[in-house]
Design a protein around this motif. Sequence first.
Motif, PDB file in Angstrom:
ATOM      1  N   ASP A   6      36.924  28.476  68.938  1.00  0.00           N
ATOM      2  CA  ASP A   6      36.090  29.416  69.669  1.00  0.00           C
ATOM      3  C   ASP A   6      36.853  29.921  70.898  1.00  0.00           C
ATOM      4  O   ASP A   6      37.278  29.122  71.742  1.00  0.00           O
ATOM      5  N   PRO A   7      37.085  31.232  71.032  1.00  0.00           N
ATOM      6  CA  PRO A   7      37.851  31.749  72.187  1.00  0.00           C
ATOM      7  C   PRO A   7      37.264  31.334  73.531  1.00  0.00           C
ATOM      8  O   PRO A   7      38.005  31.065  74.481  1.00  0.00           O
ATOM      9  N   LEU A   8      35.913  31.266  73.622  1.00  0.00           N
ATOM     10  CA  LEU A   8      35.308  30.869  74.880  1.00  0.00           C
ATOM     11  C   LEU A   8      35.633  29.418  75.202  1.00  0.00           C
ATOM     12  O   LEU A   8      35.922  29.078  76.350  1.00  0.00           O
ATOM     13  N   ARG A   9      35.636  28.573  74.172  1.00  0.00           N
ATOM     14  CA  ARG A   9      35.964  27.161  74.393  1.00  0.00           C
ATOM     15  C   ARG A   9      37.418  27.008  74.841  1.00  0.00           C
ATOM     16  O   ARG A   9      37.712  26.203  75.730  1.00  0.00           O
ATOM     17  N   VAL A  10      38.306  27.804  74.231  1.00  0.00           N
ATOM     18  CA  VAL A  10      39.717  27.753  74.621  1.00  0.00           C
ATOM     19  C   VAL A  10      39.883  28.243  76.063  1.00  0.00           C
ATOM     20  O   VAL A  10      40.667  27.692  76.835  1.00  0.00           O
ATOM     21  N   ALA A  11      39.135  29.285  76.422  1.00  0.00           N
ATOM     22  CA  ALA A  11      39.246  29.818  77.779  1.00  0.00           C
ATOM     23  C   ALA A  11      38.765  28.822  78.818  1.00  0.00           C
ATOM     24  O   ALA A  11      39.282  28.784  79.943  1.00  0.00           O
ATOM     25  N   LEU A  12      37.775  28.008  78.471  1.00  0.00           N
ATOM     26  CA  LEU A  12      37.228  27.046  79.420  1.00  0.00           C
ATOM     27  C   LEU A  12      38.015  25.746  79.464  1.00  0.00           C
ATOM     28  O   LEU A  12      37.770  24.905  80.334  1.00  0.00           O
ATOM     29  N   ASP A  13      38.950  25.575  78.526  1.00  0.00           N
ATOM     30  CA  ASP A  13      39.775  24.365  78.508  1.00  0.00           C
ATOM     31  C   ASP A  13      40.795  24.432  79.653  1.00  0.00           C
ATOM     32  O   ASP A  13      41.530  25.422  79.780  1.00  0.00           O
ATOM     33  N   PRO A  14      40.880  23.412  80.504  1.00  0.00           N
ATOM     34  CA  PRO A  14      41.867  23.445  81.597  1.00  0.00           C
ATOM     35  C   PRO A  14      43.299  23.622  81.118  1.00  0.00           C
ATOM     36  O   PRO A  14      44.133  24.176  81.829  1.00  0.00           O
ATOM     37  N   GLU A  15      43.596  23.165  79.907  1.00  0.00           N
ATOM     38  CA  GLU A  15      44.943  23.277  79.374  1.00  0.00           C
ATOM     39  C   GLU A  15      45.407  24.726  79.322  1.00  0.00           C
ATOM     40  O   GLU A  15      46.570  25.036  79.623  1.00  0.00           O
ATOM     41  N   THR A  16      44.502  25.636  78.981  1.00  0.00           N
ATOM     42  CA  THR A  16      44.876  27.048  78.848  1.00  0.00           C
ATOM     43  C   THR A  16      45.351  27.623  80.168  1.00  0.00           C
ATOM     44  O   THR A  16      46.390  28.301  80.232  1.00  0.00           O
ATOM     45  N   LEU A  17      44.609  27.363  81.236  1.00  0.00           N
ATOM     46  CA  LEU A  17      44.992  27.910  82.538  1.00  0.00           C
ATOM     47  C   LEU A  17      46.300  27.306  83.033  1.00  0.00           C
ATOM     48  O   LEU A  17      47.145  28.011  83.605  1.00  0.00           O
ATOM     49  N   VAL A  18      46.508  26.005  82.788  1.00  0.00           N
ATOM     50  CA  VAL A  18      47.744  25.357  83.226  1.00  0.00           C
ATOM     51  C   VAL A  18      48.934  25.904  82.446  1.00  0.00           C
ATOM     52  O   VAL A  18      50.009  26.154  83.016  1.00  0.00           O
ATOM     53  N   ILE A  19      48.766  26.116  81.143  1.00  0.00           N
ATOM     54  CA  ILE A  19      49.856  26.694  80.342  1.00  0.00           C
ATOM     55  C   ILE A  19      50.199  28.090  80.841  1.00  0.00           C
ATOM     56  O   ILE A  19      51.379  28.455  80.959  1.00  0.00           O
ATOM     57  N   MET A  20      49.190  28.882  81.163  1.00  0.00           N
ATOM     58  CA  MET A  20      49.453  30.233  81.676  1.00  0.00           C
ATOM     59  C   MET A  20      50.186  30.180  83.007  1.00  0.00           C
ATOM     60  O   MET A  20      51.067  31.012  83.278  1.00  0.00           O
ATOM     61  N   MET A  21      49.862  29.195  83.844  1.00  0.00           N
ATOM     62  CA  MET A  21      50.563  29.053  85.123  1.00  0.00           C
ATOM     63  C   MET A  21      52.039  28.729  84.891  1.00  0.00           C
ATOM     64  O   MET A  21      52.925  29.326  85.540  1.00  0.00           O
ATOM     65  N   ILE A  22      52.320  27.814  83.971  1.00  0.00           N
ATOM     66  CA  ILE A  22      53.720  27.443  83.717  1.00  0.00           C
ATOM     67  C   ILE A  22      54.476  28.593  83.064  1.00  0.00           C
ATOM     68  O   ILE A  22      55.642  28.859  83.392  1.00  0.00           O
ATOM     69  N   LEU A  23      53.817  29.309  82.153  1.00  0.00           N
ATOM     70  CA  LEU A  23      54.473  30.451  81.525  1.00  0.00           C
ATOM     71  C   LEU A  23      54.728  31.571  82.538  1.00  0.00           C
ATOM     72  O   LEU A  23      55.735  32.287  82.451  1.00  0.00           O
ATOM     73  N   CYS A  24      53.834  31.719  83.496  1.00  0.00           N
ATOM     74  CA  CYS A  24      54.053  32.704  84.548  1.00  0.00           C
ATOM     75  C   CYS A  24      55.295  32.348  85.365  1.00  0.00           C
ATOM     76  O   CYS A  24      56.142  33.215  85.647  1.00  0.00           O
TER      77      CYS A  24
END
Length: 573
Positions: A264-282
């Motif tokens: 579920d895209p909403l579940r993935v968006a709410l997972d802390p892992e997603t935001l942390v991965i985006m920070m490292i990729l940034c």
Amino acid sequence: MPRKRLNAQEPPRKRNRTGCNKCRARKVRCDEQKPVCSQCHAKGFECETSIKLKWEQDYTSAGRAFGRAGLWSKNAAEKSTVSSPCIHVNDEEIFWIQTPRISSYSFVNATVGNVEQLTTLDSIAWEIGSVLDVVRVSDRDDTSSTASLSPWLSTREPLFVPHQRMIPSALSMLPGLSNPMHSSLLSYYLEKICPITVPGSVNKSPFVNLVLPFSISSSPAVLEALLALAACHRSKNDAAFRSASLRLGDNVLRTLRRRLSAEDPLRVALDPETLVIMMILCQYEIINECDKRWVVHLRGARDLIRIRRNARLSLGTGQSSNELIEFAEKYFAFHDVIGRTACGEEPIFGIDFWTSDGEDTDAWLGCSSGLVSILCEITELSRQHRSRPSLSLLPEFQSQAASLERRLCGLHQRVFDEEDDTLQLSAELKRLVAELYLHCSLNGATPAMPLVVGHVQQILRLISVLLEHEVLAGLSWPLFVAAVELEPMADLEWAERQDLPHEVPNYARPFVLYALNRLRGSIANITKTRSVIERVWLLRSQHDLSEIHPSLTKDQNDWERYVSPLCGGLSLA
């Protein structure tokens, strides 16, 4: 020896000057018969005649006599009167010009292509963008009397914190991995990357305290992203890690896409892992010097944070997860603020993200949240001025600018550990830079003003002290602001030569290039930062040699004229 004449009474024969090339080379007399002289005919040579032009200026500049002048004469009386054109100088009269030391990071102010641009007004207009006249403020001889450009405030001297002692670095404990390369990259991440994310080693980096434990305990994808980040940074000095960096980064993106397609895209968006991965990729894209991709992660993080806040869900399973999410949000918001100080674009994160009364100095920010809050208001006011330059004439605008300056002057940034000298220096450095940015973006300050010169000198002194402490974190923005506000027609001497180490230049431009070279090992995009600085220097120099395009308006300040048009997508945090 000259040949003897058979008849002593016969006058000497003069050498001809139109003989063939072979006879002149052999130094024999040519009878100049055509098409072949008798000497060439007898020897079987090819007879050719040509004229070689000689210029007296070339001989004089080389210190030689032109023709026979000053060398010899058959008449003894004439010989005594002929003087040699050579000039004899005693050793005491010789003055040797000192050859400047050329380093690998030295800067050539202009090339032939740059000079050719001066002949085309369209190219100048394209470089500068919307070039507008600077709001000139009358300069005073006394630097202290111009400590504030606002008519609402009194004078104030910039503060300089003296040199402090060196703080030793600490070693980190490394968890083991099955893959030897991965273990090496994780060790590099902990020992090389994490220490340069904070000013000094007294405070631990959030990339050690928060990100690494989360990656080991809860997210193999985050751990792989950290390895990709380490490989990317290491590939800057060792190309052998380039392929590993690309492979690991691609695996992280594949994992994220697989989750988005299967869950579920909403579940993935709410997972802390997603935001942390985006920070490292940034951060990966910033180190990889991709000027636009890191902004994509920044905008995506804004939408992700907005979803989380609107849903009002828990930020994690424990306090550590909450702290991790708060750090990730702070990471993106701070990059947005610092980047917008240069380009003046619309904000991605709002002003309400920061606490205006926060006085505690954050180790990762290198300053307090109160200072960042003031920066947000300055950038927003500057953006409004850029869209409507006439705002600077309104009392409301001047009152807001004066209020922000007053808050900066009275800002107290508290550091709990009194022995953390580097964090105190970093906080004061960013406060001084914020003052300089305010004067240039809101009050119409120019590089020639004593106020700007004084601030630039203080900023460069603090940067030099921090570099002496081996601090690399958070210096790209202060160095950028000071560099773009250098007066092109003055070679600013920011420090006395005897007060500096031998390798540190005491003039502003060489020091900026020296400092940028030192920052190549940081996690900032130094290549793009230096490119923008050099273009600003070049544009300022060209402005003094060319006329402004008549179609350009005349209300922008110096910062909006020379700096903002060149800084789109520039990462300075």
